[in-house]
Design a protein around this motif. Structure first.
Motif, PDB file in Angstrom:
ATOM      1  N   LYS A   7     -50.535   6.033  19.687  1.00 16.99           N
ATOM      2  CA  LYS A   7     -49.361   6.910  19.655  1.00 16.99           C
ATOM      3  C   LYS A   7     -48.323   6.428  18.636  1.00 16.99           C
ATOM      4  N   LEU A   8     -48.509   5.244  18.089  1.00 16.22           N
ATOM      5  CA  LEU A   8     -47.605   4.751  17.039  1.00 16.22           C
ATOM      6  C   LEU A   8     -47.801   5.486  15.711  1.00 16.22           C
ATOM      7  N   GLU A   9     -48.910   6.181  15.555  1.00 18.23           N
ATOM      8  CA  GLU A   9     -49.233   6.802  14.268  1.00 18.23           C
ATOM      9  C   GLU A   9     -48.111   7.689  13.720  1.00 18.23           C
ATOM     10  N   PRO A  10     -47.567   8.648  14.477  1.00 16.31           N
ATOM     11  CA  PRO A  10     -46.492   9.465  13.909  1.00 16.31           C
ATOM     12  C   PRO A  10     -45.250   8.644  13.541  1.00 16.31           C
ATOM     13  N   LEU A  11     -44.915   7.657  14.363  1.00 12.24           N
ATOM     14  CA  LEU A  11     -43.783   6.791  14.060  1.00 12.24           C
ATOM     15  C   LEU A  11     -44.045   6.004  12.780  1.00 12.24           C
ATOM     16  N   PHE A  12     -45.237   5.460  12.663  1.00 16.03           N
ATOM     17  CA  PHE A  12     -45.618   4.694  11.484  1.00 16.03           C
ATOM     18  C   PHE A  12     -45.508   5.565  10.228  1.00 16.03           C
ATOM     19  N   LEU A  13     -46.055   6.784  10.293  1.00 11.32           N
ATOM     20  CA  LEU A  13     -46.016   7.681   9.137  1.00 11.32           C
ATOM     21  C   LEU A  13     -44.575   8.086   8.803  1.00 11.32           C
ATOM     22  N   SER A  14     -43.753   8.301   9.827  1.00 10.13           N
ATOM     23  CA  SER A  14     -42.342   8.638   9.590  1.00 10.13           C
ATOM     24  C   SER A  14     -41.608   7.483   8.928  1.00 10.13           C
ATOM     25  N   LEU A  15     -41.855   6.270   9.398  1.00 12.33           N
ATOM     26  CA  LEU A  15     -41.221   5.100   8.784  1.00 12.33           C
ATOM     27  C   LEU A  15     -41.684   4.931   7.342  1.00 12.33           C
ATOM     28  N   GLU A  16     -42.962   5.187   7.103  1.00 13.13           N
ATOM     29  CA  GLU A  16     -43.489   5.093   5.738  1.00 13.13           C
ATOM     30  C   GLU A  16     -42.816   6.128   4.831  1.00 13.13           C
ATOM     31  N   ASP A  17     -42.684   7.369   5.316  1.00 10.54           N
ATOM     32  CA  ASP A  17     -42.010   8.414   4.542  1.00 10.54           C
ATOM     33  C   ASP A  17     -40.556   8.049   4.262  1.00 10.54           C
ATOM     34  N   LEU A  18     -39.863   7.554   5.288  1.00 10.98           N
ATOM     35  CA  LEU A  18     -38.470   7.150   5.119  1.00 10.98           C
ATOM     36  C   LEU A  18     -38.356   6.030   4.085  1.00 10.98           C
ATOM     37  N   GLY A  19     -39.235   5.045   4.175  1.00 12.18           N
ATOM     38  CA  GLY A  19     -39.213   3.928   3.231  1.00 12.18           C
ATOM     39  C   GLY A  19     -39.458   4.374   1.805  1.00 12.18           C
ATOM     40  N   LEU A  20     -40.427   5.265   1.610  1.00 18.56           N
ATOM     41  CA  LEU A  20     -40.718   5.761   0.264  1.00 18.56           C
ATOM     42  C   LEU A  20     -39.548   6.590  -0.274  1.00 18.56           C
ATOM     43  N   ALA A  21     -38.939   7.424   0.585  1.00 18.62           N
ATOM     44  CA  ALA A  21     -37.771   8.208   0.162  1.00 18.62           C
ATOM     45  C   ALA A  21     -36.627   7.287  -0.231  1.00 18.62           C
ATOM     46  N   TYR A  22     -36.435   6.226   0.536  1.00 19.62           N
ATOM     47  CA  TYR A  22     -35.381   5.254   0.218  1.00 19.62           C
ATOM     48  C   TYR A  22     -35.649   4.594  -1.129  1.00 19.62           C
ATOM     49  N   ILE A  23     -36.882   4.183  -1.357  1.00 22.45           N
ATOM     50  CA  ILE A  23     -37.236   3.531  -2.623  1.00 22.45           C
ATOM     51  C   ILE A  23     -36.983   4.467  -3.795  1.00 22.45           C
ATOM     52  N   LEU A  24     -37.415   5.723  -3.667  1.00 21.31           N
ATOM     53  CA  LEU A  24     -37.194   6.692  -4.752  1.00 21.31           C
ATOM     54  C   LEU A  24     -35.705   6.928  -4.994  1.00 21.31           C
ATOM     55  N   GLN A  25     -34.939   7.056  -3.923  1.00 22.22           N
ATOM     56  CA  GLN A  25     -33.495   7.252  -4.055  1.00 22.22           C
ATOM     57  C   GLN A  25     -32.850   6.047  -4.724  1.00 22.22           C
ATOM     58  N   LYS A  26     -33.252   4.870  -4.310  1.00 19.66           N
ATOM     59  CA  LYS A  26     -32.696   3.633  -4.864  1.00 19.66           C
ATOM     60  C   LYS A  26     -33.046   3.518  -6.348  1.00 19.66           C
ATOM     61  N   MET A  27     -34.292   3.846  -6.698  1.00 22.19           N
ATOM     62  CA  MET A  27     -34.708   3.785  -8.097  1.00 22.19           C
ATOM     63  C   MET A  27     -33.904   4.784  -8.930  1.00 22.19           C
ATOM     64  N   HIS A  28     -33.721   5.984  -8.403  1.00 26.67           N
ATOM     65  CA  HIS A  28     -32.945   6.991  -9.106  1.00 26.67           C
ATOM     66  C   HIS A  28     -31.488   6.551  -9.261  1.00 26.67           C
ATOM     67  N   HIS A  29     -30.929   6.047  -8.190  1.00 25.68           N
ATOM     68  CA  HIS A  29     -29.527   5.562  -8.215  1.00 25.68           C
ATOM     69  C   HIS A  29     -29.370   4.432  -9.224  1.00 25.68           C
ATOM     70  N   ASP A  30     -30.299   3.476  -9.206  1.00 22.83           N
ATOM     71  CA  ASP A  30     -30.225   2.339 -10.124  1.00 22.83           C
ATOM     72  C   ASP A  30     -30.379   2.792 -11.573  1.00 22.83           C
ATOM     73  N   SER A  31     -31.243   3.770 -11.835  1.00 23.21           N
ATOM     74  CA  SER A  31     -31.443   4.212 -13.217  1.00 23.21           C
ATOM     75  C   SER A  31     -30.237   5.008 -13.722  1.00 23.21           C
ATOM     76  N   THR A  32     -29.555   5.742 -12.849  1.00 21.52           N
ATOM     77  CA  THR A  32     -28.363   6.475 -13.282  1.00 21.52           C
ATOM     78  C   THR A  32     -27.168   5.540 -13.476  1.00 21.52           C
ATOM     79  N   GLU A  33     -27.139   4.430 -12.780  1.00 17.49           N
ATOM     80  CA  GLU A  33     -26.057   3.453 -12.961  1.00 17.49           C
ATOM     81  C   GLU A  33     -26.152   2.776 -14.321  1.00 17.49           C
ATOM     82  N   LYS A  34     -27.366   2.598 -14.832  1.00 12.45           N
ATOM     83  CA  LYS A  34     -27.567   1.883 -16.087  1.00 12.45           C
ATOM     84  C   LYS A  34     -27.208   2.738 -17.292  1.00 12.45           C
ATOM     85  N   THR A  35     -27.156   4.061 -17.121  1.00 11.64           N
ATOM     86  CA  THR A  35     -26.852   4.921 -18.261  1.00 11.64           C
ATOM     87  C   THR A  35     -25.405   5.264 -18.367  1.00 11.64           C
TER      88      THR A  35
END
Length: 126
Positions: free
Chosen positions: A98-126
């Motif tokens: 039953k952890l599967e949906p939680l695991f997948l949700s955490l994975e999605d959240l983590g990937l969204a955070y990474i993408l947001q952070k990468m985007h934020h960091d790249s816009t700060e440098k310009t």
């Protein structure tokens, strides 16, 4: 004051309205439990040595302690075979699956955070 897991899981003495969330977090918290879950979710029974090798720099003592907690919490079962050398295998229980949906949700959240952070960091440098 040290963390008392039993008190956290006892909803009678825990006035927190999110008792279910607290219970869920207590069974998956820590550096290794979701990594162990990830290794076990791949399929059938998994031997201790395969888990240890797949997890990298975890010590046998830590792995054993985490597996025991997960077994105590009903997330996995441990099967010991009376062989020489002894063979021990772990697999997920119905509750562990039953952890599967939680695991997948955490994975999605983590990937969204990474993408947001990468985007934020790249816009700060310009």
């Amino acid at each position: 004051m040290s963390y008392n897991r039993r008190e956290t899981l006892d909803c009678k003495i825990n006035p927190n309205k999110d008792c279910g969330v607290e219970a869920a977090l207590s069974i998956v918290s820590g550096k290794w439990k979701l990594r162990i879950y990830k290794a076990l979710r791949q399929g059938g029974p998994t031997r201790f040595s395969i888990l240890k090798n797949g997890l990298g720099d975890i010590s046998e003592k830590t792995l054993t302690a985490q597996l025991r907690e997960m077994e105590y919490d009903g997330l996995l079962i441990r099967i010991t075979y009376a062989e020489v050398p002894p063979r021990v295998e772990y697999s997920l229980t119905d509750l562990g699956q039953k952890l599967e949906p939680l695991f997948l949700s955490l994975e999605d959240l983590g990937l969204a955070y990474i993408l947001q952070k990468m985007h934020h960091d790249s816009t700060e440098k310009t």
